[in-house]
Structure formats: structure tokens, C-alpha cells
Motif scaffolding. Structure first.
Motif, PDB file in Angstrom:
ATOM      1  N   SER A  10      -0.822 103.951  50.269  1.00 39.84           N
ATOM      2  CA  SER A  10      -0.613 105.316  50.900  1.00 39.84           C
ATOM      3  C   SER A  10      -0.022 106.108  49.852  1.00 39.84           C
ATOM      4  CB  SER A  10       0.162 105.059  52.153  1.00 39.84           C
ATOM      5  OG  SER A  10       0.515 106.233  52.889  1.00 39.84           O
ATOM      6  N   ASN A  79      -4.303 110.766  45.771  1.00 40.65           N
ATOM      7  CA  ASN A  79      -3.159 110.958  46.901  1.00 40.65           C
ATOM      8  C   ASN A  79      -2.308 112.145  46.097  1.00 40.65           C
ATOM      9  OD1 ASN A  79      -3.695 108.951  48.719  1.00 40.65           O
ATOM     10  ND2 ASN A  79      -2.444 107.426  47.608  1.00 40.65           N
ATOM     11  N   GLU A 127       2.547 100.137  52.519  1.00 39.40           N
ATOM     12  CA  GLU A 127       1.878 101.084  51.944  1.00 39.40           C
ATOM     13  C   GLU A 127       0.121 100.729  51.999  1.00 39.40           C
ATOM     14  OE1 GLU A 127       2.222 103.435  49.699  1.00 39.40           O
ATOM     15  OE2 GLU A 127       4.437 103.761  50.385  1.00 39.40           O
ATOM     16  N   SER A 130      -0.809 101.206  56.204  1.00 36.18           N
ATOM     17  CA  SER A 130      -0.850 102.709  56.572  1.00 36.18           C
ATOM     18  C   SER A 130      -2.105 103.085  56.906  1.00 36.18           C
ATOM     19  CB  SER A 130      -0.150 103.568  55.499  1.00 36.18           C
ATOM     20  OG  SER A 130      -0.657 104.867  55.783  1.00 36.18           O
ATOM     21  N   ARG A 132      -3.343 105.734  56.256  1.00 37.19           N
ATOM     22  CA  ARG A 132      -3.911 106.509  55.439  1.00 37.19           C
ATOM     23  C   ARG A 132      -5.248 105.833  54.820  1.00 37.19           C
ATOM     24  NH1 ARG A 132      -5.101 110.997  52.702  1.00 37.19           N
ATOM     25  NH2 ARG A 132      -5.392 110.581  50.531  1.00 37.19           N
TER      26      ARG A 132
END
Ligand SMILES: Cc1cc2nc3c(=O)[nH]c(=O)nc-3n(C[C@H](O)[C@H](O)[C@H](O)COP(=O)(O)O)c2cc1C
Length: 393
Positions: A10, A79, A127, A130, A132
Motif C-alpha cells: 500500500s 504510489n 501493507e 490493504s 489499495r
């Protein structure tokens, strides 16, 4: 036939997806993928992260001069937040002391994840668990949508309810096969992705109420695919059933806790005569179902009617007023967990992820049925099959 993998954390440098199985000759444009990535980031109730990230796809392989080559397609999404996380998320050891996350959020992957992988820092779990990651899936789904569009398939999603606020006529949408282009345009304009403006206002009011109480909320979205021909999937093995594949794909979306096709659970309460869809032949339109309670799938195969699948989304687990929890290092029970910047309601975004997952399943089933190494070859296979079905008209 068709497979893909995603990778990325993420708050790492970015997300990557590798797609294998796409035929050659498919036109792909970054703007089209970015359009869907933007739709996933929208929706009333999203948190601060969405203001930082403006997802953009970068094609890394599998295309030449805008057309697929038949080789693996690699997609990357940076990101933007990475610049603030370079030390915390460094892939190589760092000298700095990085504070560990030790309070598990009830309802998230935190607790089971640290125990399973033997971590002592929940960051190592958050991470990747998530949502995301769903940005990468939306990018893959957008590629599949571009592929399906070549054959006339359209996929839309809308939000039916948020918390207790929703469409009381629960079967209206699944049964209906006549949503107009204007209706879907209204959904696209709605911050709740809801086609009923009165309902939308009530939904927003409810989200604001949740936010003011440090709460989060879930809801129900529906995804509808039109233009799907008869015969995708098969009854011949459990894992070839289109219903298996569609529900598995939708269920894989983080926070989805229930999936139904067509009238789903409601059909269990009705007599058979009110559930089963009568099929008729018309010299003008060919095969036509008079209703669509089955949501476009019978016997594990698409039946030519729109595919309608709904999903129940639980309230997201990061609460501004956190629930009691446990410290995974000290084993101390604490009355209040920790809060990390988070969304309040993700139902509209989850619907966009739902479109992507349905597109992925249909693209896979399409390749199985009309398989070919190029779009031109698949078009020939597809049109020959359709011509045979409608040859009596
Ligand atoms: C698009 C989307 C965005 C999400 N954003 C958040 C978020 O900001 N905070 C959070 O706690 N959960 C968020 N979630 C939900 C979590 O990912 C989910 O609750 C978690 O994975 C545990 O759910 P599961 O048991 O279904 O895996 C989001 C889900 C989706 C689909």
C-alpha cells in the motif's frame, strides 16, 4: 486461459499487475484505464489517501504502438504516497528506528496475519492486506472491459444501500433488464454511484452521521453486465460454472461478506412459479427471457439475459473511535485500538472493483468459449456462433 497476478504494498513504490492470455490486436489506451482507476478513487465517504493518490497506469510490456502483442501485459501504478514512506517501507535495512504497529484492528487482517506469518509488526500485514491492491485489479479489469467492449459487452455498477438506507424494493434492479444509458450516466454523476437522487441524499446524510460518531458503514452494490451471449461457463464441472466463478471473484473483494446472483436469497422465499424465468422465441428478437430473476445465469451458464450480481459490503474496520483490542507484542488487552487515516464508506468504490472482477471472469470465460490468438480470430469465432443462434430469425 486468462490469468493475472498483482503485487505491491500500500505504501511501497507502487503496484504491478501481469496479465497473460490476452489475444493480439487489442487496442489499449492508458486514458481508458486511468478513467476506471479514477472511478475507484471516488465516491462519498473516502478518506484522505484518495486526495494524495491520483492513480495513473504505465504499460511496461505486451503492447506495441497501442496494440497488444499476445505476450504478457505488465501494468504499473505508482504510489504517490511512497515519497512519505521511503524509510518506513524501505525494501533494504535502514538505520532509523521505525515504530512498529502492535494494536490489531478488529475486522481486518491484522490479528490473523501476524500470527500466521510470525510477524511482530502489524505493518507487515496491513501493507498487502490493504484494499489499495484493488487499484491493480481495477486496472486489469479495465483491460478486460476494453476486450469485452470489442464484442458489445457493457458492465455497470450502482449502490443499492448504505447501512439501513436503501432501496426497499430489493428485487427491482436485479430483475430489470432495461436500465437506460441515461440512468447509468446519472449513476456516474452521483457521488454515491446511486441512480436515485433522493436516496443518494439520505445515504450521504447517514455517512455524515457515522463519521460524526467515529463510525464506519457498509452497504450493498450491484454489478450488471449486458451483451453477454448464451453459453459462457458450463454445468459440466463445479469450477467451470459461471456462477462459481462470478461469486468467487466478487467475494474476493476485501470487505465483501455476501454475494447473490439475481434474486438470490429472496428466491428462497418464493414459490417456483414466481422465480423461474420463462424463455420464448420471437422472430424479431430471437430467444428472450420474460423476466430475469436468475440474474442471467442458469445451470452454471450465461443465458443471454443481463448478468446481475449483488454484494454486501461490511463496514470498514478502521474506526475513528477504535474498538478494544490486544497488543500483539505484550499480549496486553487494551480498551482502545489505534486509528490510521481511513475511509468511512467504500461501497461506491467496491462497486467499481466489482465491475473489474466481473469483467475479469467474463473475459476468461470468453477466451474459453471463443478462444483465438488474435482479436480478429476471436471475432470470427464469436460471430459464427451468434449467427448460428439467430439463424432462424
Ligand atoms: C475500495 C476499498 C477501500 C477500502 N478502504 C479501507 C480503509 O481505508 N480502511 C479500512 O480499514 N478498510 C478499508 N477497506 C476494507 C478492508 O480492506 C477490509 O475491511 C479488510 O480487508 C478486511 O475485510 P475482509 O475480512 O473481507 O478481508 C476497503 C475496502 C475496499 C473494497
Amino acid at each position: 486461459m486468462f490469468r493475472f497476478l498483482t503485487s505491491g504494498e500500500s505504501h511501497g513504490p507502487g503496484l504491478t499487475a501481469i496479465i497473460e492470455g490476452l489475444p493480439a490486436g487489442l487496442k489499449l489506451e492508458a486514458e481508458e484505464i486511468n478513467y476506471h482507476l479514477g472511478r475507484r478513487q471516488g465516491g462519498y465517504g473516502r478518506g484522505g489517501r484518495m486526495k494524495i493518490e491520483k492513480d495513473q497506469v504505465i504499460f511496461r510490456s505486451g503492447l506495441r504502438h497501442g496494440l497488444t502483442l499476445g505476450s504478457p501485459v505488465t501494468l504499473e501504478i505508482d504510489n504517490r504516497d511512497w515519497e512519505n514512506w521511503q524509510v518506513k517501507m524501505s525494501v533494504v535495512p535502514v538505520n532509523e528506528q521505525v515504530e512498529a504497529v502492535t494494536l490489531a484492528r478488529p475486522g481486518h487482517a491484522d490479528f490473523a496475519g501476524v500470527i500466521k506469518y510470525g510477524h511482530d509488526d502489524i505493518r507487515n500485514v496491513i501493507e498487502r492486506s490493504s484494499a489499495r491492491e484493488t487499484a491493480a485489479r481495477v486496472a486489469v479489469g479495465a483491460v478486460c472491459l476494453a476486450f469485452l467492449k470489442e464484442f458489445g459487452v457493457e458492465i455497470h455498477s450502482h449502490v443499492l444501500s448504505v447501512g439501513p438506507i436503501g432501496d426497499k424494493d430489493t428485487h427491482r434492479s436485479a430483475v430489470s433488464s432495461n436500465f437506460t444509458a441515461a440512468y447509468w450516466e446519472q449513476v456516474e454523476q452521483s457521488s454515491m454511484r446511486c441512480g436515485d437522487s433522493e436516496l443518494e441524499e439520505l445515504m450521504i446524510g447517514y455517512i455524515l452521521e457515522c463519521k460524526s460518531k467515529g463510525e464506519t458503514c457498509g452497504g450493498v452494490f450491484e454489478v450488471i453486465a449486458t451483451g453477454v451471449p448464451i453459453g459462457l461457463g458450463s454445468y459440466s464441472q463445479w469450477d467451470r460454472r459461471l456462477s462459481t466463478r462470478v461469486t468467487t471473484a466478487i467475494m474476493s473483494i476485501p470487505s465483501v461478506k455476501g454475494v447473490e446472483i439475481g434474486r438470490g436469497f429472496e428466491s428462497s422465499t418464493l414459490p417456483g412459479s414466481q422465480v423461474h424465468d420463462v424463455v420464448q422465441w420471437s422472430n424479431v428478437q430471437g430467444w428472450q427471457h420474460l423476466t430475469n430473476n436468475a440474474g442471467g445465469i442458469e445451470g452454471g451458464m450465461s443465458n443471454g439475459a443481463p448478468i446481475a450480481v449483488r454484494a454486501a459490503v461490511k463496514p470498514i474496520s478502521t474506526l475513528a473511535h477504535p474498538l478494544p483490542t490486544v497488543d500483539i507484542r505484550t499480549h496486553e488487552n487494551v480498551s482502545k485500538g489505534r486509528y490510521e487515516r481511513s475511509d468511512v464508506c467504500v461501497v461506491p468504490a467496491a462497486g467499481v472493483v466489482g465491475e473489474a472482477m466481473l469483467a475479469i471472469v467474463l473475459a476468461d470465460a470468453w477466451l474459453e468459449k471463443f478462444g483465438g490468438d488474435s482479436i480478429a480470430e476471436m471475432q470470427r469465432n464469436f460471430h459464427a456462433y451468434i449467427a448460428n443462434i439467430v439463424s432462424n430469425i
